[in-house]
Scaffold this motif. Structure first.
Motif, PDB file in Angstrom:
ATOM      1  N   LYS A 116     -48.430  54.146  26.614  1.00 22.75           N
ATOM      2  CA  LYS A 116     -47.269  53.353  26.217  1.00 22.75           C
ATOM      3  C   LYS A 116     -47.354  51.985  26.892  1.00 22.75           C
ATOM      4  O   LYS A 116     -46.608  51.689  27.826  1.00 22.75           O
ATOM      5  CB  LYS A 116     -45.969  54.066  26.579  1.00 22.75           C
ATOM      6  N   PRO A 117     -48.267  51.143  26.426  1.00 27.90           N
ATOM      7  CA  PRO A 117     -48.514  49.852  27.093  1.00 27.90           C
ATOM      8  C   PRO A 117     -47.368  48.873  26.905  1.00 27.90           C
ATOM      9  O   PRO A 117     -46.457  49.094  26.088  1.00 27.90           O
ATOM     10  CB  PRO A 117     -49.779  49.358  26.406  1.00 27.90           C
ATOM     11  N   LEU A 118     -47.443  47.782  27.649  1.00 27.61           N
ATOM     12  CA  LEU A 118     -46.490  46.688  27.518  1.00 27.61           C
ATOM     13  C   LEU A 118     -47.152  45.583  26.704  1.00 27.61           C
ATOM     14  O   LEU A 118     -48.225  45.084  27.067  1.00 27.61           O
ATOM     15  CB  LEU A 118     -46.096  46.160  28.896  1.00 27.61           C
ATOM     16  N   VAL A 119     -46.532  45.198  25.605  1.00 31.07           N
ATOM     17  CA  VAL A 119     -47.099  44.201  24.698  1.00 31.07           C
ATOM     18  C   VAL A 119     -46.128  43.029  24.594  1.00 31.07           C
ATOM     19  O   VAL A 119     -44.926  43.223  24.410  1.00 31.07           O
ATOM     20  CB  VAL A 119     -47.352  44.798  23.295  1.00 31.07           C
ATOM     21  N   GLY A 120     -46.662  41.817  24.719  1.00 26.11           N
ATOM     22  CA  GLY A 120     -45.822  40.631  24.647  1.00 26.11           C
ATOM     23  C   GLY A 120     -46.228  39.700  23.533  1.00 26.11           C
ATOM     24  O   GLY A 120     -47.295  39.855  22.919  1.00 26.11           O
ATOM     25  N   ILE A 121     -45.389  38.717  23.273  1.00 27.65           N
ATOM     26  CA  ILE A 121     -45.572  37.812  22.137  1.00 27.65           C
ATOM     27  C   ILE A 121     -46.040  36.436  22.600  1.00 27.65           C
ATOM     28  O   ILE A 121     -47.077  35.947  22.170  1.00 27.65           O
ATOM     29  CB  ILE A 121     -44.261  37.704  21.330  1.00 27.65           C
ATOM     30  N   GLU A 122     -45.274  35.810  23.474  1.00 30.53           N
ATOM     31  CA  GLU A 122     -45.644  34.494  24.012  1.00 30.53           C
ATOM     32  C   GLU A 122     -46.620  34.682  25.174  1.00 30.53           C
ATOM     33  O   GLU A 122     -46.269  35.294  26.190  1.00 30.53           O
ATOM     34  CB  GLU A 122     -44.399  33.742  24.471  1.00 30.53           C
ATOM     35  N   PRO A 123     -47.862  34.175  25.067  1.00 33.12           N
ATOM     36  CA  PRO A 123     -48.868  34.442  26.101  1.00 33.12           C
ATOM     37  C   PRO A 123     -48.446  34.044  27.511  1.00 33.12           C
ATOM     38  O   PRO A 123     -48.655  34.799  28.461  1.00 33.12           O
ATOM     39  CB  PRO A 123     -50.071  33.619  25.629  1.00 33.12           C
ATOM     40  N   SER A 124     -47.847  32.875  27.676  1.00 37.83           N
ATOM     41  CA  SER A 124     -47.498  32.416  29.014  1.00 37.83           C
ATOM     42  C   SER A 124     -46.451  33.309  29.666  1.00 37.83           C
ATOM     43  O   SER A 124     -46.386  33.400  30.899  1.00 37.83           O
ATOM     44  CB  SER A 124     -46.979  30.970  28.968  1.00 37.83           C
ATOM     45  N   ALA A 125     -45.626  33.968  28.852  1.00 36.75           N
ATOM     46  CA  ALA A 125     -44.588  34.844  29.384  1.00 36.75           C
ATOM     47  C   ALA A 125     -45.150  36.223  29.725  1.00 36.75           C
ATOM     48  O   ALA A 125     -44.983  36.714  30.849  1.00 36.75           O
ATOM     49  CB  ALA A 125     -43.445  34.964  28.381  1.00 36.75           C
ATOM     50  N   ALA A 149     -49.541  45.763  35.390  1.00 36.33           N
ATOM     51  CA  ALA A 149     -50.524  44.764  34.964  1.00 36.33           C
ATOM     52  C   ALA A 149     -51.722  45.400  34.273  1.00 36.33           C
ATOM     53  O   ALA A 149     -52.314  44.809  33.361  1.00 36.33           O
ATOM     54  CB  ALA A 149     -50.979  43.939  36.164  1.00 36.33           C
ATOM     55  N   LYS A 150     -52.095  46.615  34.692  1.00 36.25           N
ATOM     56  CA  LYS A 150     -53.242  47.310  34.096  1.00 36.25           C
ATOM     57  C   LYS A 150     -53.010  47.636  32.626  1.00 36.25           C
ATOM     58  O   LYS A 150     -53.966  47.830  31.868  1.00 36.25           O
ATOM     59  CB  LYS A 150     -53.526  48.604  34.851  1.00 36.25           C
ATOM     60  N   HIS A 151     -51.752  47.725  32.234  1.00 34.50           N
ATOM     61  CA  HIS A 151     -51.410  48.174  30.879  1.00 34.50           C
ATOM     62  C   HIS A 151     -50.627  47.116  30.109  1.00 34.50           C
ATOM     63  O   HIS A 151     -49.847  47.434  29.217  1.00 34.50           O
ATOM     64  CB  HIS A 151     -50.593  49.473  30.955  1.00 34.50           C
ATOM     65  N   THR A 152     -50.831  45.848  30.468  1.00 36.61           N
ATOM     66  CA  THR A 152     -50.110  44.740  29.853  1.00 36.61           C
ATOM     67  C   THR A 152     -51.047  43.928  28.968  1.00 36.61           C
ATOM     68  O   THR A 152     -52.145  43.560  29.394  1.00 36.61           O
ATOM     69  CB  THR A 152     -49.499  43.830  30.937  1.00 36.61           C
ATOM     70  N   PHE A 153     -50.591  43.627  27.741  1.00 37.32           N
ATOM     71  CA  PHE A 153     -51.446  42.955  26.764  1.00 37.32           C
ATOM     72  C   PHE A 153     -50.663  41.928  25.957  1.00 37.32           C
ATOM     73  O   PHE A 153     -49.481  42.124  25.662  1.00 37.32           O
ATOM     74  CB  PHE A 153     -52.032  43.972  25.767  1.00 37.32           C
ATOM     75  N   THR A 154     -51.342  40.858  25.597  1.00 40.84           N
ATOM     76  CA  THR A 154     -50.811  40.014  24.524  1.00 40.84           C
ATOM     77  C   THR A 154     -50.973  40.795  23.225  1.00 40.84           C
ATOM     78  O   THR A 154     -51.700  41.797  23.162  1.00 40.84           O
ATOM     79  CB  THR A 154     -51.580  38.695  24.407  1.00 40.84           C
ATOM     80  N   LEU A 155     -50.328  40.336  22.164  1.00 37.30           N
ATOM     81  CA  LEU A 155     -50.456  41.017  20.879  1.00 37.30           C
ATOM     82  C   LEU A 155     -51.914  41.064  20.439  1.00 37.30           C
ATOM     83  O   LEU A 155     -52.407  42.108  19.987  1.00 37.30           O
ATOM     84  CB  LEU A 155     -49.612  40.314  19.816  1.00 37.30           C
TER      85      LEU A 155
END
Length: 286
Positions: A116-125, A149-155
């Motif tokens: 269940k990773p963390l996915v974000g939209i705006e890269p800088s955020a 941080a190990k499981h955090t990704f941009t789209l």
């Protein structure tokens, strides 16, 4: 009509620079009012970080991201969370940024995992979770930040991960043909791999992707808005990015994941650059 120029002058924004538009409805409000989404079931779950830039400014980018992920079969968990602190970091307001980092780590630590990773939209955020958060926090909170941080990704990175794991492929996208050029955000270049962004956009079978050899777009957050830096911002854009875009055909789509990059292209070329999700949705209807 008069308030715009006056307001720009008062706060030091270049008169030539357009101001971001703020939609009447936030992304959070749009998402909350969608019928039936809360009961959607899927084996593939992810946690969404709906940053402040997308939530309040680039709402259409957020809508496209959510629609794309759902269309690809992902169940989205979007908890209430703090803003990213990116604006505070850019201005050296480290205590304020640390406060937001702690709140976000506290929110996502129980939720984020390999499955269940963390996915974000705006890269800088979203990349604050990988870069600044582990450095700002101490003790147990720092350990939690490192784990998130190990499981955090941009789209883009997330789509590449899913493709690499065999959970996503060209058959999951539509057949439309799209020619596009890709400008990768500075944070993604520094903390990730630009080729993964290009590979993610190449998933639709009939997408023709050209990864630009471009540097910074020249906006650098608020830098390009400031009257004292406007001309330098233009010069940087011309030397690093705009020279690649001037002779494109009208059918070629410009893709840029960052809100600042898209704003720069809009102001200096009068071209609307699309986000990753917006252009991938075109695989079903160009």
């Amino acid at each position: 009509q008069l308030a715009g120029p006056l307001m720009k002058r008062l706060v030091g924004i270049a008169s030539e620079r357009s101001l971001p538009e703020f939609p009447a409805q936030s992304l959070r409000s749009w998402h909350a009012r969608r019928p039936g989404q809360a009961t959607q079931k899927s084996a593939n779950e992810l946690n969404l970080f709906g940053d402040e830039f997308t939530n309040l400014q680039d709402v259409q980018v957020g809508e496209a991201t959510i629609q794309l992920l759902e269309k690809l079969g992902y169940q989205i968990n979007w908890p209430k969370h703090a803003t990213s602190g990116r604006a505070h970091l850019s201005k050296g307001l480290l205590m304020e940024a640390k406060d937001r980092a702690a709140k976000n780590v506290d929110t996502f630590a129980p939720l984020v995992s390999t499955d269940k990773p963390l996915v974000g939209i705006e890269p800088s955020a979203i990349l604050s979770f990988r870069d600044e958060y582990p450095k700002l926090l101490r003790g147990d909170m720092a350990e939690k930040a490192h784990e998130i941080a190990k499981h955090t990704f941009t789209l883009d990175e997330f789509l590449y991960r899913e493709f690499s794991a065999g959970r996503l492929g060209p058959e999951d996208f539509g057949p439309e043909t799209v020619d596009l050029v890709l400008h990768v955000h500075c944070h993604e270049k520094a903390l990730g791999d630009a080729s993964k962004c290009a590979a993610a956009l190449s998933l639709p079978a009939n997408f023709n992707v050209k990864l630009l050899d471009s540097g910074c777009c020249g906006m650098a957050g608020s830098f390009g808005y400031e009257a004292e830096h406007y001309e330098l911002s233009k010069t940087i854009a011309e030397e690093s990015l705009l020279r690649h875009l001037r002779d494109l055909s009208k059918e070629t789509v410009v893709v840029a994941a960052g809100t600042s990059c898209r704003h720069q292209v809009k102001d200096l070329l009068s071209v609307r650059a699309l986000s990753t999700a917006e252009v991938l949705l075109r695989s079903w209807s160009a």
